[in-house]
Design an enzyme around this catalytic site. Structure first.
Site, PDB file in Angstrom:
ATOM      1  N   HIS A  16     -38.706 -28.325  56.441  1.00  0.00           N
ATOM      2  CA  HIS A  16     -38.208 -27.295  57.360  1.00  0.00           C
ATOM      3  C   HIS A  16     -39.217 -27.057  58.482  1.00  0.00           C
ATOM      4  O   HIS A  16     -38.846 -26.958  59.655  1.00  0.00           O
ATOM      5  CB  HIS A  16     -37.950 -25.997  56.592  1.00  0.00           C
ATOM      6  CG  HIS A  16     -36.804 -26.086  55.635  1.00  0.00           C
ATOM      7  ND1 HIS A  16     -35.582 -25.505  55.878  1.00  0.00           N
ATOM      8  CD2 HIS A  16     -36.688 -26.702  54.432  1.00  0.00           C
ATOM      9  CE1 HIS A  16     -34.769 -25.760  54.871  1.00  0.00           C
ATOM     10  NE2 HIS A  16     -35.418 -26.478  53.980  1.00  0.00           N
ATOM     11  N   ASP A 122     -34.487 -19.438  59.726  1.00  0.00           N
ATOM     12  CA  ASP A 122     -34.176 -20.672  59.003  1.00  0.00           C
ATOM     13  C   ASP A 122     -32.894 -20.469  58.194  1.00  0.00           C
ATOM     14  O   ASP A 122     -32.481 -19.340  57.923  1.00  0.00           O
ATOM     15  CB  ASP A 122     -35.348 -21.010  58.074  1.00  0.00           C
ATOM     16  CG  ASP A 122     -35.201 -22.351  57.386  1.00  0.00           C
ATOM     17  OD1 ASP A 122     -35.709 -23.351  57.923  1.00  0.00           O
ATOM     18  OD2 ASP A 122     -34.592 -22.407  56.302  1.00  0.00           O
ATOM     19  N   SER A 380     -34.037 -37.692  56.223  1.00  0.00           N
ATOM     20  CA  SER A 380     -34.100 -39.130  55.933  1.00  0.00           C
ATOM     21  C   SER A 380     -32.872 -39.859  56.463  1.00  0.00           C
ATOM     22  O   SER A 380     -32.972 -40.981  56.980  1.00  0.00           O
ATOM     23  CB  SER A 380     -34.237 -39.362  54.423  1.00  0.00           C
ATOM     24  OG  SER A 380     -35.477 -38.873  53.952  1.00  0.00           O
TER      25      SER A 380
END
Length: 489
Positions: A16, A122, A380
């Site tokens: 994050h 977030d 990823s």
């Protein structure tokens, strides 16, 4: 025009904080009137020393207009022993609220600090918008997962609000049920739902947070329009202001400038000697590991049978901390020989390398790499797309099963080893064994030179790069976000 300041409050995890930092640097690069301060919450599942070392910004390319403020650590992590993980996260975030108010107050009173233009929270810290509301500041969210997963969470929140979903007994995972999701053509099986949907405490935590998202000034999503057009359109149709500005990664020159750790240089040198697109990378993230040594040996047998060149980031199970599961650890040479089949390292010395932690982005960027066995973390996936390397899916935890389903079934841009494999982190819940034959099949499929999946990934790779260029979709959304922020200020 005078400078304006955005303050970010990322979740205390390196994935994050890394993507938040990449986004902050991009904002500063695109507008000289913006500065960014990141309020760093100390982690509660890795040691402070390890975290501070990883946050050593002296080795990074950090603009002058980007600064970090480290908040005080949570005083009593042993609390986690009596609290559910979701409740503990809430407790940590609530503890940090006064610290964040204090930090913002100091920034506002500093004559050298630009005025606050907005707070960016977030996906795991939406309660922080209470602070922004108190300060009458615009409040945005940086969403590090996919637009599809954001839509998934909001869709089930809507069902719950309509009393169409029973959250008192949520037992989706093994139900065999499939659900229609508005932005997916295929029904989504419950087996790929994230763990949060199969535990009451987690489900309620996410539903509460989903409700708060409706109050946001906008949601910045780490994706791009060409990749998830249906999900993005569906979110916009729900009257949400969405800014798909990805892929936000350490890409291009940043990757080349990043120092390769000493232990990885031999692998990178070995890759230099391999033919183009001939090497398979196996890497399962910072927390990816296999508790069952039999599973490790099945992977080794599959690699031998396939005969493919490979780089395998193999890590051992973590120590259990008081609070949570820490990141996986590297094996010693002696431990590595013990966990692998007898003679494996000698047998594959010419065609492969086994290592601990791996510089994943640098390896994916290498011309020798042609396939990727991945845990399907969203960062990823974005890296694999950007570098044009197709994935064979092997999810481990979090929302990775959902990501794997999206990539294999919905977008048809990945091959499948598994869609619903998961490590539960409880001793009594061991994942099933995936045998060598199934692994080998996925490896061979992902390494096919002329497959439709490889073709689609290559095409999307070009789209991801164009999206970030001037006139591209992500570039345009970024400009729109900057305009909205400066207009609000």
């Amino acid at each position: 025009m005078k400078k304006s300041q955005l303050v970010f409050v990322p979740y205390p995890g390196m994935g994050h904080i890394g993507s938040t930092t990449a986004f902050a640097k991009l904002l500063i690069k695109h507008n000289q009137h913006l500065s960014v301060t990141v309020l760093v919450i100390p982690p509660f599942d890795v040691s402070i020393d390890s975290f501070m070392k990883s946050m050593d910004t002296t080795s990074l390319s950090i603009p002058n207009c980007l600064s970090f403020i480290h908040l005080p650590p949570y005083p009593d992590p042993t609390n986690s022993q009596s609290l559910h993980r979701a409740a503990f996260i809430d407790s940590v975030i609530e503890y940090q609220k006064p610290n964040i108010r204090d930090a913002l107050s100091k920034l506002n009173s500093d004559p050298d600090s630009p005025p606050l233009a907005g707070l960016v929270v977030d996906m795991f810290t939406p309660t922080m918008i209470d602070v922004a509301i108190d300060l009458k500041a615009p409040h945005f969210m940086f969403y590090a997962s996919s637009a599809a997963f954001l839509g998934f969470v909001l869709h089930f929140h809507m069902l719950r609000e309509q009393d169409s979903l029973d959250t008192t007994v949520i037992n989706f995972k093994d139900s065999g049920l499939e659900f229609a999701i508005p932005f997916f053509e295929n029904h989504v099986p419950a087996s790929v739902f994230p763990r949060v949907m199969s535990e009451k405490e987690w489900a309620l935590y996410f539903f509460r947070n989903a409700g708060r998202m409706k109050r946001l000034s906008g949601i910045i999503v780490n994706t791009f329009e060409e990749l998830e057009s249906q999900a993005i359109q569906s979110l916009c149709n729900d009257n949400l202001t969405v800014y798909p500005i990805g892929p936000m990664l350490n890409i291009g020159e940043d990757v080349k400038k990043t120092n390769i750790p000493e232990g990885s240089k031999e692998v990178m040198n070995w890759l230099d000697d391999q033919p183009p697109s001939s090497v398979l990378l196996l890497c399962f993230g910072s927390k990816g590991y296999f508790d069952d040594e039999n599973q490790v040996r099945e992977i080794a047998r599959a690699l031998v049978s396939s005969g493919v060149r490979f780089v395998w980031s193999l890590r051992r199970p973590p120590l259990k901390s008081l609070v949570s599961v820490e990141s996986a650890r590297d094996y010693s040479n002696q431990e590595l020989e013990a966990v692998l089949p007898v003679g494996f390292l000698e047998q594959t010395a010419e065609i492969g390398r086994v290592m601990g932690w791996a510089p994943q982005a640098q390896i994916l960027a290498h011309k020798a790499v042609g396939g990727f066995v991945s845990h399907c973390g969203w960062n990823s996936i974005l890296e694999s797309i950007y570098y044009g390397v197709p994935i064979a899916t092997w999810p481990i935890y979090s929302e990775q099963q959902f990501n794997a389903f999206e990539m294999v079934r919905e977008l048809k841009m990945s091959e499948e080893i598994s869609l619903d494999y998961r490590i539960e982190y409880e001793e009594s819940k061991k994942p099933r064994l995936i045998n060598a034959e199934r692994i080998e099949k996925g490896i061979k499929q992902v390494m096919q030179k002329e497959s439709e999946v490889r073709k689609k990934v290559k095409e999307m790779s070009e789209m991801s790069k164009r999206a970030l260029m001037e006139g591209g979709s992500s570039y345009s959304y970024l400009q729109r976000f900057i305009h909205d922020v400066l207009k609000c200020e």
